[in-house]
Design an enzyme around this catalytic site. Structure first.
Site, PDB file in Angstrom:
ATOM      1  N   ASN A  94       3.558   4.212  -1.574  1.00 32.91           N
ATOM      2  CA  ASN A  94       2.765   5.398  -1.228  1.00 32.91           C
ATOM      3  C   ASN A  94       2.666   5.440   0.287  1.00 32.91           C
ATOM      4  O   ASN A  94       1.911   4.686   0.883  1.00 32.91           O
ATOM      5  CB  ASN A  94       1.364   5.296  -1.853  1.00 32.91           C
ATOM      6  CG  ASN A  94       0.443   6.421  -1.387  1.00 32.91           C
ATOM      7  OD1 ASN A  94       0.915   7.424  -0.838  1.00 32.91           O
ATOM      8  ND2 ASN A  94      -0.854   6.254  -1.602  1.00 32.91           N
ATOM      9  N   LYS A 125       1.470   7.723   2.102  1.00 32.91           N
ATOM     10  CA  LYS A 125       0.333   8.509   2.609  1.00 32.91           C
ATOM     11  C   LYS A 125       0.843   9.487   3.682  1.00 32.91           C
ATOM     12  O   LYS A 125       1.988   9.927   3.576  1.00 32.91           O
ATOM     13  CB  LYS A 125      -0.759   7.585   3.136  1.00 32.91           C
ATOM     14  CG  LYS A 125      -1.088   6.474   2.150  1.00 32.91           C
ATOM     15  CD  LYS A 125      -2.334   5.723   2.490  1.00 32.91           C
ATOM     16  CE  LYS A 125      -2.481   4.546   1.553  1.00 32.91           C
ATOM     17  NZ  LYS A 125      -3.820   4.037   1.481  1.00 32.91           N
ATOM     18  N   HIS A 136      -5.518  10.060  -6.482  1.00 32.99           N
ATOM     19  CA  HIS A 136      -5.672   8.915  -5.572  1.00 32.99           C
ATOM     20  C   HIS A 136      -7.101   8.907  -5.007  1.00 32.99           C
ATOM     21  O   HIS A 136      -7.682   9.975  -4.763  1.00 32.99           O
ATOM     22  CB  HIS A 136      -4.650   9.011  -4.433  1.00 32.99           C
ATOM     23  CG  HIS A 136      -4.572   7.754  -3.620  1.00 32.99           C
ATOM     24  ND1 HIS A 136      -5.485   7.460  -2.639  1.00 32.99           N
ATOM     25  CD2 HIS A 136      -3.723   6.712  -3.670  1.00 32.99           C
ATOM     26  CE1 HIS A 136      -5.183   6.276  -2.109  1.00 32.99           C
ATOM     27  NE2 HIS A 136      -4.116   5.803  -2.720  1.00 32.99           N
ATOM     28  N   GLU A 186      -8.227   8.422  -2.153  1.00 29.88           N
ATOM     29  CA  GLU A 186      -8.410   9.146  -0.887  1.00 29.88           C
ATOM     30  C   GLU A 186      -8.572  10.642  -1.142  1.00 29.88           C
ATOM     31  O   GLU A 186      -9.325  11.324  -0.444  1.00 29.88           O
ATOM     32  CB  GLU A 186      -7.233   8.854   0.061  1.00 29.88           C
ATOM     33  CG  GLU A 186      -7.333   7.445   0.630  1.00 29.88           C
ATOM     34  CD  GLU A 186      -6.016   6.824   1.038  1.00 29.88           C
ATOM     35  OE1 GLU A 186      -5.003   7.523   1.125  1.00 29.88           O
ATOM     36  OE2 GLU A 186      -6.013   5.591   1.254  1.00 29.88           O
ATOM     37  N   GLU A 238      -6.490   0.853  -9.054  1.00 30.68           N
ATOM     38  CA  GLU A 238      -6.662   0.615  -7.627  1.00 30.68           C
ATOM     39  C   GLU A 238      -8.146   0.460  -7.303  1.00 30.68           C
ATOM     40  O   GLU A 238      -8.835   1.460  -7.048  1.00 30.68           O
ATOM     41  CB  GLU A 238      -6.087   1.785  -6.822  1.00 30.68           C
ATOM     42  CG  GLU A 238      -4.610   2.007  -7.015  1.00 30.68           C
ATOM     43  CD  GLU A 238      -3.965   2.623  -5.779  1.00 30.68           C
ATOM     44  OE1 GLU A 238      -2.990   2.050  -5.295  1.00 30.68           O
ATOM     45  OE2 GLU A 238      -4.444   3.654  -5.294  1.00 30.68           O
ATOM     46  N   GLY A 267      -6.221  -0.691   1.445  1.00 33.30           N
ATOM     47  CA  GLY A 267      -6.156  -0.654   2.901  1.00 33.30           C
ATOM     48  C   GLY A 267      -7.084  -1.650   3.575  1.00 33.30           C
ATOM     49  O   GLY A 267      -7.309  -1.569   4.780  1.00 33.30           O
ATOM     50  N   SER A 287      -3.611  -3.403  -1.226  1.00 33.92           N
ATOM     51  CA  SER A 287      -3.214  -4.442  -0.266  1.00 33.92           C
ATOM     52  C   SER A 287      -2.139  -5.398  -0.797  1.00 33.92           C
ATOM     53  O   SER A 287      -2.133  -6.569  -0.430  1.00 33.92           O
ATOM     54  CB  SER A 287      -4.440  -5.222   0.216  1.00 33.92           C
ATOM     55  OG  SER A 287      -5.341  -4.354   0.877  1.00 33.92           O
ATOM     56  N   GLY A 342       0.766   0.673  -0.629  1.00 33.51           N
ATOM     57  CA  GLY A 342       0.500   1.607   0.458  1.00 33.51           C
ATOM     58  C   GLY A 342       1.101   1.114   1.763  1.00 33.51           C
ATOM     59  O   GLY A 342       2.302   1.240   2.010  1.00 33.51           O
ATOM     60  N   GLY A 343       0.275   0.509   2.593  1.00 29.92           N
ATOM     61  CA  GLY A 343       0.687   0.087   3.936  1.00 29.92           C
ATOM     62  C   GLY A 343       1.996  -0.689   3.980  1.00 29.92           C
ATOM     63  O   GLY A 343       2.836  -0.456   4.866  1.00 29.92           O
TER      64      GLY A 343
END
Ligand code: PEP
Length: 256
Positions: free
Chosen positions: A10, A12, A97, A99, A169, A175, A215, A236-237
């Site tokens: 993802n 983002k 999601h 966010e 999640e 994050g 994470s 994600g990251g």
């Protein structure tokens, strides 16, 4: 039944189209991405889908979007439909999601409408659910996740749910660099599967995938994804760098 693992990135709101193309070429230059047992998908900003679809064609790497609108077309300035995403090369779409729930006021009702639209389109939904820290500390994680599932899946038929991937999640892990313990991920994925069984039936529960997100990195990926009920990861990251994402995919696919 043996479910194929899914490692989904993802991105983002990261990368220009030029940067996305560079990422795709670098990822593919490392060798085969994924395997017969491990499917790989990148959920990118929708503006990159068409360009990346050409690059990933034949590689096995699938593409997904991060959001969708539930109407087919019309006066909805700024929105994108399921058909548009599929036409641009997406096979998956993330719905709900955290966010989007927190920053864009997406309610359970909106998420349900999106999921209904996705389930009657060619796209496969990745539905995100997860408790916040307060709920986890109060021991209310099952209640929170169970409520989100029930609301999101309202009126979704058994055929839709068989194509579903639920991404567990926990908000406290997204994050933050704080990955859930493998046991926590396993326990919640098993709970999600049992909830699907109670809402539908054992066959549907057996077919749907439940992945973990929060994470995940190349060090934690393998342990988190091991175990019968965790069918992969939403990353994600750590999906933003081709070498790191490639290592995550390999650490899962080499051990399944
Ligand atoms: C996510 O946003 O879906 C996610 C899992 O992020 P991160 O891996 O950066 O925690």
């Amino acid at each position: 039944m043996t479910r194929r693992k899914l490692i989904a990135g993802n991105w983002k709101m990261h990368k220009t189209t030029a940067q996305a193309i560079q990422f795709a070429n670098e990822l593919l230059s490392r060798g085969a991405v994924g395997s017969a047992k491990t499917e790989v998908c990148l959920c990118v900003p929708s503006v990159h889908l068409y360009a990346l679809a050409g690059i990933f064609e034949g590689s096995g790497v699938k593409l997904g979007a991060q959001n969708v609108y539930y109407e087919d077309e019309g006066a909805y300035t700024g929105e994108i439909s399921c058909g548009m995403l599929a036409g641009a090369g997406a096979g998956y779409v993330i719905v709900g999601h955290s966010e989007r729930r927190a920053l864009f006021a997406e309610t359970d009702d909106i998420i349900n409408k999106k999921l209904l639209a996705v389930c009657s389109s060619p796209l496969n939904p990745i539905l995100c659910v997860g408790e916040n820290l307060e709920q986890r500390e109060a021991g209310a994680e099952r209640q929170a996740v169970g409520d989100q599932l029930e609301a999101a899946l309202r009126d979704i038929g058994v055929r839709g749910v068989q194509r579903l991937t639920v991404a567990y999640e926990p908000l406290w892990a997204i994050g933050t660099g704080k990955t859930a313990l493998p046991g926590q991920a396993r326990e919640m994925c098993a709970f999600i599967r049992s909830k699907i069984e109670s809402l539908y039936d054992g066959h549907a529960a057996d077919r749907m995938r439940c992945i973990y997100g929060g994470s995940v990195d190349p060090v934690t990926a393998h342990d988190i994804v091991s175990g019968a009920d965790v069918d992969g990861a939403l990353v994600g990251g750590a999906s933003l760098k081709p070498d790191v994402f490639f290592d995550i995919v390999n650490s899962v696919s080499n051990h399944t």
